[in-house]
Design a protein around this motif. Structure first.
Motif, PDB file in Angstrom:
ATOM      1  N   ASP A   1       5.802  -8.169  -2.565  1.00 50.33           N
ATOM      2  CA  ASP A   1       6.182  -7.817  -3.935  1.00 50.33           C
ATOM      3  C   ASP A   1       5.166  -8.282  -4.975  1.00 50.33           C
ATOM      4  O   ASP A   1       5.423  -8.226  -6.170  1.00 50.33           O
ATOM      5  N   GLY A   2       4.017  -8.730  -4.549  1.00 53.10           N
ATOM      6  CA  GLY A   2       2.986  -9.168  -5.490  1.00 53.10           C
ATOM      7  C   GLY A   2       3.085 -10.631  -5.853  1.00 53.10           C
ATOM      8  O   GLY A   2       2.341 -11.106  -6.694  1.00 53.10           O
ATOM      9  N   GLY A   3       3.981 -11.363  -5.241  1.00 53.90           N
ATOM     10  CA  GLY A   3       4.143 -12.770  -5.550  1.00 53.90           C
ATOM     11  C   GLY A   3       3.044 -13.653  -4.990  1.00 53.90           C
ATOM     12  O   GLY A   3       2.793 -14.738  -5.487  1.00 53.90           O
ATOM     13  N   SER A   4       2.379 -13.193  -3.944  1.00 52.52           N
ATOM     14  CA  SER A   4       1.320 -14.004  -3.349  1.00 52.52           C
ATOM     15  C   SER A   4      -0.016 -13.695  -4.011  1.00 52.52           C
ATOM     16  O   SER A   4      -0.185 -12.681  -4.665  1.00 52.52           O
ATOM     17  N   LEU A   5      -0.968 -14.568  -3.814  1.00 44.98           N
ATOM     18  CA  LEU A   5      -2.285 -14.402  -4.413  1.00 44.98           C
ATOM     19  C   LEU A   5      -3.027 -13.216  -3.800  1.00 44.98           C
ATOM     20  O   LEU A   5      -3.659 -12.429  -4.490  1.00 44.98           O
ATOM     21  N   VAL A   6      -2.946 -13.067  -2.479  1.00 46.33           N
ATOM     22  CA  VAL A   6      -3.574 -11.955  -1.772  1.00 46.33           C
ATOM     23  C   VAL A   6      -2.512 -11.288  -0.915  1.00 46.33           C
ATOM     24  O   VAL A   6      -1.759 -11.960  -0.212  1.00 46.33           O
ATOM     25  N   GLY A   7      -2.424  -9.971  -0.982  1.00 45.76           N
ATOM     26  CA  GLY A   7      -1.425  -9.277  -0.179  1.00 45.76           C
ATOM     27  C   GLY A   7      -1.609  -7.781  -0.185  1.00 45.76           C
ATOM     28  O   GLY A   7      -2.498  -7.239  -0.849  1.00 45.76           O
ATOM     29  N   ILE A   8      -0.763  -7.126   0.562  1.00 42.89           N
ATOM     30  CA  ILE A   8      -0.791  -5.674   0.663  1.00 42.89           C
ATOM     31  C   ILE A   8       0.138  -5.095  -0.395  1.00 42.89           C
ATOM     32  O   ILE A   8       1.299  -5.492  -0.503  1.00 42.89           O
ATOM     33  N   SER A   9      -0.379  -4.170  -1.148  1.00 41.13           N
ATOM     34  CA  SER A   9       0.417  -3.461  -2.142  1.00 41.13           C
ATOM     35  C   SER A   9       1.216  -2.371  -1.444  1.00 41.13           C
ATOM     36  O   SER A   9       0.815  -1.858  -0.408  1.00 41.13           O
ATOM     37  N   TRP A  10       2.329  -1.977  -1.978  1.00 36.33           N
ATOM     38  CA  TRP A  10       3.134  -0.947  -1.329  1.00 36.33           C
ATOM     39  C   TRP A  10       2.817   0.453  -1.862  1.00 36.33           C
ATOM     40  O   TRP A  10       3.117   1.449  -1.214  1.00 36.33           O
ATOM     41  N   THR A  11       2.201   0.580  -3.023  1.00 35.78           N
ATOM     42  CA  THR A  11       2.003   1.881  -3.669  1.00 35.78           C
ATOM     43  C   THR A  11       1.218   2.856  -2.802  1.00 35.78           C
ATOM     44  O   THR A  11       1.683   3.968  -2.531  1.00 35.78           O
TER      45      THR A  11
ATOM     46  N   PRO B   1       0.187   2.644   0.552  1.00 33.45           N
ATOM     47  CA  PRO B   1       0.738   2.920   1.877  1.00 33.45           C
ATOM     48  C   PRO B   1       1.983   3.807   1.874  1.00 33.45           C
ATOM     49  O   PRO B   1       2.116   4.699   2.708  1.00 33.45           O
ATOM     50  N   VAL B   2       2.879   3.576   0.923  1.00 30.63           N
ATOM     51  CA  VAL B   2       4.093   4.399   0.867  1.00 30.63           C
ATOM     52  C   VAL B   2       3.749   5.843   0.486  1.00 30.63           C
ATOM     53  O   VAL B   2       4.308   6.794   1.037  1.00 30.63           O
ATOM     54  N   THR B   3       2.798   6.018  -0.422  1.00 30.45           N
ATOM     55  CA  THR B   3       2.383   7.363  -0.801  1.00 30.45           C
ATOM     56  C   THR B   3       1.751   8.083   0.379  1.00 30.45           C
ATOM     57  O   THR B   3       2.026   9.260   0.628  1.00 30.45           O
ATOM     58  N   VAL B   4       0.917   7.385   1.139  1.00 23.43           N
ATOM     59  CA  VAL B   4       0.308   7.978   2.338  1.00 23.43           C
ATOM     60  C   VAL B   4       1.396   8.336   3.348  1.00 23.43           C
ATOM     61  O   VAL B   4       1.362   9.412   3.957  1.00 23.43           O
TER      62      VAL B   4
ATOM     63  N   ARG C   1      -7.419  -3.045  -4.739  1.00 18.57           N
ATOM     64  CA  ARG C   1      -8.376  -2.310  -3.911  1.00 18.57           C
ATOM     65  C   ARG C   1      -7.678  -1.120  -3.254  1.00 18.57           C
ATOM     66  O   ARG C   1      -6.561  -1.258  -2.766  1.00 18.57           O
ATOM     67  N   ASN C   2      -8.391   0.034  -3.235  1.00 19.03           N
ATOM     68  CA  ASN C   2      -7.827   1.194  -2.558  1.00 19.03           C
ATOM     69  C   ASN C   2      -8.001   1.028  -1.050  1.00 19.03           C
ATOM     70  O   ASN C   2      -8.553   0.033  -0.579  1.00 19.03           O
ATOM     71  N   SER C   3      -7.560   2.005  -0.286  1.00 19.78           N
ATOM     72  CA  SER C   3      -7.570   1.847   1.173  1.00 19.78           C
ATOM     73  C   SER C   3      -8.982   1.754   1.736  1.00 19.78           C
ATOM     74  O   SER C   3      -9.208   1.062   2.732  1.00 19.78           O
ATOM     75  N   TYR C   4      -9.931   2.431   1.118  1.00 20.47           N
ATOM     76  CA  TYR C   4     -11.302   2.405   1.625  1.00 20.47           C
ATOM     77  C   TYR C   4     -11.942   1.034   1.397  1.00 20.47           C
ATOM     78  O   TYR C   4     -12.599   0.495   2.292  1.00 20.47           O
ATOM     79  N   GLU C   5     -11.726   0.483   0.225  1.00 25.30           N
ATOM     80  CA  GLU C   5     -12.231  -0.866  -0.067  1.00 25.30           C
ATOM     81  C   GLU C   5     -11.525  -1.904   0.802  1.00 25.30           C
ATOM     82  O   GLU C   5     -12.162  -2.835   1.321  1.00 25.30           O
ATOM     83  N   ALA C   6     -10.218  -1.739   0.964  1.00 28.38           N
ATOM     84  CA  ALA C   6      -9.454  -2.679   1.783  1.00 28.38           C
ATOM     85  C   ALA C   6      -9.883  -2.609   3.249  1.00 28.38           C
ATOM     86  O   ALA C   6     -10.033  -3.644   3.902  1.00 28.38           O
TER      87      ALA C   6
ATOM     88  N   VAL D   1      -1.148  14.816  -0.963  1.00 27.51           N
ATOM     89  CA  VAL D   1      -0.486  13.545  -1.299  1.00 27.51           C
ATOM     90  C   VAL D   1      -1.032  12.410  -0.424  1.00 27.51           C
ATOM     91  O   VAL D   1      -1.260  11.301  -0.914  1.00 27.51           O
ATOM     92  N   THR D   2      -1.269  12.691   0.837  1.00 29.67           N
ATOM     93  CA  THR D   2      -1.831  11.678   1.738  1.00 29.67           C
ATOM     94  C   THR D   2      -3.180  11.195   1.231  1.00 29.67           C
ATOM     95  O   THR D   2      -3.426   9.987   1.143  1.00 29.67           O
ATOM     96  N   VAL D   3      -4.062  12.126   0.895  1.00 29.36           N
ATOM     97  CA  VAL D   3      -5.390  11.740   0.420  1.00 29.36           C
ATOM     98  C   VAL D   3      -5.296  11.004  -0.913  1.00 29.36           C
ATOM     99  O   VAL D   3      -5.974   9.986  -1.119  1.00 29.36           O
ATOM    100  N   LEU D   4      -4.445  11.470  -1.816  1.00 31.59           N
ATOM    101  CA  LEU D   4      -4.279  10.756  -3.091  1.00 31.59           C
ATOM    102  C   LEU D   4      -3.793   9.327  -2.864  1.00 31.59           C
ATOM    103  O   LEU D   4      -4.228   8.401  -3.547  1.00 31.59           O
ATOM    104  N   GLY D   5      -2.922   9.143  -1.889  1.00 31.38           N
ATOM    105  CA  GLY D   5      -2.413   7.809  -1.581  1.00 31.38           C
ATOM    106  C   GLY D   5      -3.482   6.849  -1.105  1.00 31.38           C
ATOM    107  O   GLY D   5      -3.356   5.636  -1.287  1.00 31.38           O
ATOM    108  N   THR D   6      -4.551   7.382  -0.511  1.00 27.87           N
ATOM    109  CA  THR D   6      -5.624   6.488  -0.053  1.00 27.87           C
ATOM    110  C   THR D   6      -6.408   5.892  -1.215  1.00 27.87           C
ATOM    111  O   THR D   6      -7.074   4.875  -1.051  1.00 27.87           O
ATOM    112  N   PHE D   7      -6.330   6.519  -2.382  1.00 27.15           N
ATOM    113  CA  PHE D   7      -7.045   6.021  -3.559  1.00 27.15           C
ATOM    114  C   PHE D   7      -6.183   5.103  -4.429  1.00 27.15           C
ATOM    115  O   PHE D   7      -6.679   4.516  -5.382  1.00 27.15           O
ATOM    116  N   LEU D   8      -4.905   5.005  -4.125  1.00 21.59           N
ATOM    117  CA  LEU D   8      -4.018   4.098  -4.859  1.00 21.59           C
ATOM    118  C   LEU D   8      -4.199   2.678  -4.330  1.00 21.59           C
ATOM    119  O   LEU D   8      -4.818   2.469  -3.278  1.00 21.59           O
TER     120      LEU D   8
END
Length: 161
Positions: free
Chosen positions: A109-119, A121-124, A36-41, A19-26
């Motif tokens: 929550d996605g309201g800003s133009l650039v930001g961190i997604s929660w999907t 990080p929470v999965t990781v 962008r996934n965690s590697y791109e970010a 689950v941790t590794v799958l979360g890095t690709f979300l």
């Protein structure tokens, strides 16, 4: 009972690592409609902030090793090195869990133009917690020094000189 705890811990640890590794690709970062996934970010943050030194730079530099390290932990569990894998898993889960917590706290929550997604990080974070609990189960369920062979007989007083 210990055997059951060790087996359940192994299963939970492996599930958590997957689950941790799958979360890095979300999605971890969104900019406009681009996710962008965690590697791109990590690569983007490292280049934009010029983080080539320090703890943050080192973490961003080694982040692509998450998958291989998790795979080594899983392989260790499967080929008969549960204690070594559990200890490595504890360190791995602490680091990935901390990154997951940090990113989750800063997610929006996605309201800003650039930001961190929660999907992602929470999965990781969830995966790291599962892997951590599984590793603890493996270590608690592992046989001690007096539960195998001659030492166990000496400990119980059943061996005669």
């Amino acid at each position: 009972m210990r055997h059951l705890l060790r087996r359940a811990g192994t299963g939970l640890a492996i599930l958590g690592l997957v689950v941790t590794v799958l979360g890095t690709f979300l999605p971890w970062l969104h900019s406009g409609s681009v996710l962008r996934n965690s590697y791109e970010a990590a690569d983007l943050v490292r280049r934009l902030l010029e983080l080539d030194s320090g703890v943050g730079g080192a973490l961003l530099l080694v982040w692509p090793g998450v998958g291989p390290v998790a795979a080594l932990c899983v392989a260790g569990y499967l080929v008969g090195f549960p204690r070594v894998s559990a200890v490595a898993n504890l360190v791995f889960s602490a680091i990935t869990g901390a990154v997951g917590v940090f990113a989750s706290v800063h997610a929006d929550d996605g309201g800003s133009l650039v930001g961190i997604s929660w999907t992602g990080p929470v999965t990781v974070l969830v995966g790291a917690v599962l892997a951590l609990l599984g590793a603890i189960g493996v270590l608690v369920g592992a046989p001690g020094p007096f539960t195998q062979g001659r030492n166990s007989e000496q400990h119980r007083g059943t061996v005669r000189p």
